[in-house]
Design a protein around this motif. Structure first.
Motif: not given
Length: 226
Positions: A155-179
């Protein structure tokens, strides 16, 4: 979680040496934790099957009838009934009857010695099931923590690159996979705990039945000695 997010988004030069090293280690995928849990689960299932077969083969189904025969003094009939039988109960009767001519006190000591020798054979591998049941959730939680750290790092890398709308999707996908790691940890732990409790209860019952047969034998010998 804010501290994790800040750590994940920080550049390596903004972190201390130890924090940078630890972050580099924890950014690996948590999939290896899942493989560890799967291997532990397969081993626990094998132990459950082995213990089920062992308990089924090493018990006397007619211990109550044998106890009645002992109380009647039918020692020869009991000796014939346990011929070729295996397990704690059969071993106690066999060795107790073998030294019956030495007196009830000697038989009582032999029974106690046999019980102490046979019990660990039933307890074999049960400590593994108990340990796995207590610690598998923590192993799964460890995998979840690793996955969340990696999700925040992405999420931090996408924020640095200006990922925009894909940030939330990336964070949720990663957290759900971690759970998933926590869920797998619980799925491994629950059957292990249930099996441990079942086998411990069966062992307690077998020990009580073996003690009852031993007391019946000693009582029969003492009544004959009067």
């Amino acid at each position: 979680m804010p501290s994790i997010a800040v750590l994940a988004q920080a550049h390596p030069e903004q972190l201390g040496w130890l924090s940078s090293k630890l972050l580099g280690v924890t950014l690996t995928s948590a999939e290896w934790v899942l493989w560890v849990l799967v291997c532990l689960s397969v081993l626990s299932i094998a132990i459950m099957l082995e213990r089920t077969v062992y308990f089924a083969r090493h018990r006397l189904p007619d211990s109550e009838a044998l106890s009645v025969r002992l109380s009647r003094g039918e020692l020869d009939a009991v000796k014939a009934a346990i011929q070729g039988r295996q397990g704690m109960e059969a071993a106690i009767l066999r060795e107790g009857l073998a030294c019956a001519d030495q007196g009830a006190d000697t038989v009582e000591q032999v029974i106690a010695s046999t019980l102490s020798r046979e019990r660990p054979r039933y307890e074999r591998f049960l400590s593994y099931l108990g340990t796995l049941g207590n610690n598998a959730p923590f192993i799964g939680l460890f995998g979840t923590v690793l996955g969340i750290i990696k999700a925040f790092n992405d999420l931090g890398k996408m924020n640095a690159q200006g990922g925009g709308g894909a940030m939330q999707q990336t964070a949720m996908a990663g957290i759900s996979e971690a759970l998933v790691a926590t869920a797998v940890g619980l799925a491994v732990a629950i059957p292990a705990v249930v099996a441990f409790n079942v086998f411990s209860r069966q062992l307690k019952t077998l020990t009580s039945r073996a003690n009852a047969l031993g007391h019946a034998l000693v009582g029969s010998l003492r009544s004959e000695a009067r």
